[in-house]
Motif scaffolding. Structure first.
Motif, PDB file in Angstrom:
ATOM      1  N   ASN A  74       1.449   3.967  -6.891  1.00 55.74           N
ATOM      2  CA  ASN A  74       2.088   2.809  -6.960  1.00 55.74           C
ATOM      3  C   ASN A  74       2.392   1.314  -7.987  1.00 55.74           C
ATOM      4  O   ASN A  74       3.309   0.866  -8.034  1.00 55.74           O
ATOM      5  CB  ASN A  74       1.487   1.502  -6.121  1.00 55.74           C
ATOM      6  CG  ASN A  74       1.311   2.451  -4.340  1.00 55.74           C
ATOM      7  OD1 ASN A  74       2.996   2.418  -3.677  1.00 55.74           O
ATOM      8  ND2 ASN A  74       0.367   2.028  -4.028  1.00 55.74           N
ATOM      9  N   ASN A  75       0.881   1.929  -8.734  1.00 58.12           N
ATOM     10  CA  ASN A  75       1.186   1.230 -10.177  1.00 58.12           C
ATOM     11  C   ASN A  75       2.265   0.853 -11.411  1.00 58.12           C
ATOM     12  O   ASN A  75       2.703   0.732 -11.625  1.00 58.12           O
ATOM     13  CB  ASN A  75      -0.643   1.514 -10.982  1.00 58.12           C
ATOM     14  CG  ASN A  75      -1.493   0.530  -9.718  1.00 58.12           C
ATOM     15  OD1 ASN A  75      -0.899  -0.914  -9.271  1.00 58.12           O
ATOM     16  ND2 ASN A  75      -2.662   0.690 -10.478  1.00 58.12           N
TER      17      ASN A  75
ATOM     18  N   SER B 231       0.709  -1.457   0.247  1.00 58.78           N
ATOM     19  CA  SER B 231      -0.181   0.541  -0.296  1.00 58.78           C
ATOM     20  C   SER B 231       0.931   1.486  -0.120  1.00 58.78           C
ATOM     21  O   SER B 231       0.125   2.293  -0.154  1.00 58.78           O
ATOM     22  CB  SER B 231      -0.751   0.587   1.118  1.00 58.78           C
ATOM     23  OG  SER B 231      -0.216   0.025   2.326  1.00 58.78           O
TER      24      SER B 231
ATOM     25  N   PHE C 188      -9.176  -2.082  -6.904  1.00 60.71           N
ATOM     26  CA  PHE C 188      -8.538  -1.038  -6.052  1.00 60.71           C
ATOM     27  C   PHE C 188      -7.028  -1.429  -6.311  1.00 60.71           C
ATOM     28  O   PHE C 188      -7.236  -2.542  -6.772  1.00 60.71           O
ATOM     29  CB  PHE C 188      -9.768  -0.960  -4.698  1.00 60.71           C
ATOM     30  CG  PHE C 188      -9.015  -1.534  -4.244  1.00 60.71           C
ATOM     31  CD1 PHE C 188      -8.348  -2.156  -2.700  1.00 60.71           C
ATOM     32  CD2 PHE C 188     -10.206  -2.763  -3.608  1.00 60.71           C
ATOM     33  CE1 PHE C 188      -8.766  -3.194  -2.110  1.00 60.71           C
ATOM     34  CE2 PHE C 188     -10.595  -3.725  -3.322  1.00 60.71           C
ATOM     35  CZ  PHE C 188      -9.670  -3.962  -2.389  1.00 60.71           C
ATOM     36  N   GLY C 189      -6.489  -0.711  -6.007  1.00 60.65           N
ATOM     37  CA  GLY C 189      -4.501  -1.331  -5.538  1.00 60.65           C
ATOM     38  C   GLY C 189      -4.587  -1.629  -6.845  1.00 60.65           C
ATOM     39  O   GLY C 189      -4.468  -0.917  -8.650  1.00 60.65           O
ATOM     40  N   TYR C 190      -3.604  -2.771  -7.094  1.00 58.93           N
ATOM     41  CA  TYR C 190      -3.789  -3.274  -8.198  1.00 58.93           C
ATOM     42  C   TYR C 190      -4.267  -4.244  -8.673  1.00 58.93           C
ATOM     43  O   TYR C 190      -3.980  -4.480  -9.857  1.00 58.93           O
ATOM     44  CB  TYR C 190      -2.160  -4.274  -7.640  1.00 58.93           C
ATOM     45  CG  TYR C 190      -1.176  -3.576  -6.315  1.00 58.93           C
ATOM     46  CD1 TYR C 190       0.097  -2.801  -7.762  1.00 58.93           C
ATOM     47  CD2 TYR C 190      -0.780  -3.675  -5.308  1.00 58.93           C
ATOM     48  CE1 TYR C 190       1.850  -2.219  -7.126  1.00 58.93           C
ATOM     49  CE2 TYR C 190       0.214  -3.007  -4.705  1.00 58.93           C
ATOM     50  CZ  TYR C 190       0.933  -2.022  -5.076  1.00 58.93           C
ATOM     51  OH  TYR C 190       2.154  -1.532  -4.659  1.00 58.93           O
TER      52      TYR C 190
ATOM     53  N   ASP D 124      -3.066   4.260  -5.479  1.00 58.24           N
ATOM     54  CA  ASP D 124      -3.185   3.663  -5.861  1.00 58.24           C
ATOM     55  C   ASP D 124      -1.969   3.567  -7.079  1.00 58.24           C
ATOM     56  O   ASP D 124      -1.809   2.781  -8.190  1.00 58.24           O
ATOM     57  CB  ASP D 124      -4.404   2.922  -6.325  1.00 58.24           C
ATOM     58  CG  ASP D 124      -4.591   2.631  -5.268  1.00 58.24           C
ATOM     59  OD1 ASP D 124      -4.007   2.300  -4.415  1.00 58.24           O
ATOM     60  OD2 ASP D 124      -6.365   2.585  -5.654  1.00 58.24           O
TER      61      ASP D 124
END
Length: 206
Positions: free
Chosen positions: A100-101, A88, A154-156, A97
């Protein structure tokens, strides 16, 4: 009997996913959004399990209710398991997000598909006010794509391809994702403990 469970998170994506997964138990689901003054302690654990227990124990002790703590993340084989527990905040504290991606795609630029294997891992911890602790774990295997695909999740999720269905988690309808996700699998392994804590029969299937 009123059965309340507090989710030790403010992440709206996780809250919706857990509410969907926990529906068969007919619990009253709360989250940290219902406790504005409650702030989780820093994730100082070296493993997903340590962080999940830390969050669940902390929230249960302050609310006096059973709490479900989750720690999950992405493990990329070519990066020796990174970002792992730092998923995270891979691009730094407070990273979005998208940031990070972007960092992940940059690190994997030029890698062929066979070297982009990865897994999502989730560990859940259920803690009661009496101090009982139960844990469950689930994994989902996949491949990191070369660009984001899909707007769900969400996130990856938009980068995580499931080869068997040819879609990323970001392209899957949430209801479909909830039957496959690492969180769903972790919750399944924790299901007997949830039944025990809330005094439910085994007829409440996950």
């Amino acid at each position: 009997m009123l059965r309340k469970l507090v989710l030790a998170t403010r992440n709206p994506g996780k809250i919706e996913e857990f509410k969907e997964l926990l529906q068969p138990l007919n619990l009253e689901i709360w989250s940290l959004k219902d406790f504005p003054g409650l702030k989780l302690p820093p994730e100082t654990g070296c493993t997903f399990k340590e962080n999940a227990v830390l969050k669940a124990r902390f929230v249960s002790s302050l609310t006096g209710l059973p709490a479900l703590g989750d720690d999950s993340g992405l493990e990329v084989e070519a990066l020796s398991g990174a970002p792992g527990v730092y998923s995270s905040r891979f691009a730094g504290e407070g990273a979005t997000d998208a940031q990070n991606n972007e960092k992940l795609l940059g690190l994997l630029r030029g890698y062929p598909e066979e070297k982009r294997r990865a897994r999502f891992r989730c560990v859940l911890a259920l803690c009661t006010p009496e101090g009982d602790i139960y844990t469950g774990e689930g994994c989902l295997e996949g491949v990191i794509t070369t660009e984001a695909r899909g707007t769900y999740g969400f996130g990856y999720d938009p980068l995580f391809l499931l080869p068997e269905v040819g879609k990323t988690l970001g392209e899957l309808d949430p209801k479909v994702k909830n039957t496959l996700s690492h969180r769903a699998r972790a919750l399944q392994s924790l299901w007997p403990a949830l039944l025990r804590v809330f005094g439910l029969s085994a007829d409440a299937h996950g």
